[in-house]
Design a protein around this motif. Structure first.
Motif, PDB file in Angstrom:
ATOM      1  N   ASN A  39       0.811  -1.218   0.000  1.00  0.00           N
ATOM      2  CA  ASN A  39       0.000   0.000   0.000  1.00  0.00           C
ATOM      3  C   ASN A  39       0.845   1.270   0.000  1.00  0.00           C
ATOM      4  OD1 ASN A  39      -2.478  -1.448   0.135  1.00  0.00           O
ATOM      5  ND2 ASN A  39      -2.131  -1.773   2.317  1.00  0.00           N
ATOM      6  N   ASP A  73      -7.116   2.133   0.644  1.00  0.00           N
ATOM      7  CA  ASP A  73      -6.661   0.756   0.430  1.00  0.00           C
ATOM      8  C   ASP A  73      -6.279   0.457  -1.015  1.00  0.00           C
ATOM      9  OD1 ASP A  73      -7.050   0.061   3.106  1.00  0.00           O
ATOM     10  OD2 ASP A  73      -9.162  -0.383   2.762  1.00  0.00           O
ATOM     11  N   SER A  74      -6.008   1.492  -1.805  1.00  0.00           N
ATOM     12  CA  SER A  74      -5.558   1.251  -3.182  1.00  0.00           C
ATOM     13  C   SER A  74      -4.073   0.879  -3.153  1.00  0.00           C
ATOM     14  CB  SER A  74      -5.786   2.491  -4.043  1.00  0.00           C
ATOM     15  OG  SER A  74      -5.055   3.592  -3.535  1.00  0.00           O
ATOM     16  N   THR A  75      -3.557   0.432  -4.270  1.00  0.00           N
ATOM     17  CA  THR A  75      -2.178  -0.029  -4.336  1.00  0.00           C
ATOM     18  C   THR A  75      -1.689   0.081  -5.771  1.00  0.00           C
ATOM     19  OG1 THR A  75      -0.732  -1.969  -4.092  1.00  0.00           O
ATOM     20  CG2 THR A  75      -3.048  -2.382  -4.572  1.00  0.00           C
TER      21      THR A  75
END
Length: 275
Positions: free
Chosen positions: A164, A175-177
């Protein structure tokens, strides 16, 4: 000697990891580029961190495995009394601000990755047998000892928390990556596979997913790093045997020696439940 060994180990392990990434994400150029940057950014800070922790303190040269525990403890306490100044950014903002101190005492057998940025720390106590010695031969012993610990900390940059963070140490929102699409699905499938394996072995659900991830992948990275070392530095020539054991067999014996411990049944249960 420790510094030069760490640089050799780090180069071989990261080269092996990058090859694995290229194989897994060969059609995902953006993902591959981000993973490569995370590995390269680590190399900028890690050697200087080790140098900071080892070079200025001549008292560490007095450490002796044959000396009494109290004698060595006093030497390490003197080392710890001199705080080390590092550059350490906050999790969610830049510019970099000064951070004074060390994340753990040098007497502890500890290692960590700060995540933001991926700054690796190894306590000075790790640089002694059975984990490390400049005299360890064949080199498989170094890869299985301090190399495995180094691999684990490198892999924290890609664990369920580290994924992350971007290559410049910034935390993604919501919570994006940098993992996307099929690559993220593949990553999550692997996490589920590890969880299932853990349940099948212990009968327990949950546990420490992050440590489980770096234990599994760190061991692979240390082994592949050694294979890369043999290929590049030794030009494919195998190292000699000791006591009838090949260098490859000694790698796994060293892993077992380093990870083996004696504890009560209650302690073993606590470790299993913790993951």
């Amino acid at each position: 000697s420790a510094l030069s060994d760490i640089e050799v180990l780090s180069h071989s392990i990261k080269s092996a990891l990058l090859e694995s990434f290229m194989e897994a994400y060969q059609h995902e150029t953006d993902i591959l580029h981000e993973e490569e940057l995370k590995l390269l950014n680590m190399s900028d800070v890690y050697p200087s961190t080790v140098a900071t922790s080892l070079r200025p303190y001549s008292s560490l040269s007095n450490l002796d495995a044959s000396s009494s525990l109290l004698s060595n403890f006093k030497i390490l306490s003197q080392f710890h009394s001199s705080q080390i100044s590092l550059l350490f950014p906050p999790l969610d903002s830049l510019p970099i601000v000064p951070f004074s101190g060390w994340p753990f005492s040098p007497q502890s057998l500890s290692a960590s990755n700060s995540y933001s940025p991926d700054q690796l720390f190894l306590s000075s106590s790790l640089f002694h047998p059975p984990i490390y010695s400049p005299d360890f031969t064949p080199h498989s012993l170094k890869f299985a000892g301090i190399g495995f610990i180094l691999s684990r900390q490198i892999l924290h940059a890609f664990d369920p928390i580290g994924k992350n963070f971007s290559s410049d140490g910034l935390l993604f929102d919501d919570d994006s990556t940098w993992l996307k699409g099929e690559a993220l699905d593949q990553y999550n499938d692997f996490r589920e596979c590890l969880a299932s394996q853990y349940y099948n072995e212990t009968g327990l659900e949950g546990g420490n997913e992050v440590e489980r991830f770096v234990d599994n992948e760190g061991l692979k990275a240390a082994w592949r790093g050694y294979e890369k070392y043999v290929e590049e530095e030794l030009e494919g020539e195998k190292e000699g045997r000791i006591g009838g054991w090949s260098s490859e067999q000694l790698f796994w014996l060293e892993i077992g020696q380093m990870m083996c411990e004696v504890g009560t049944e209650a302690y073993k249960e606590q470790r299993v439940e913790a993951g």
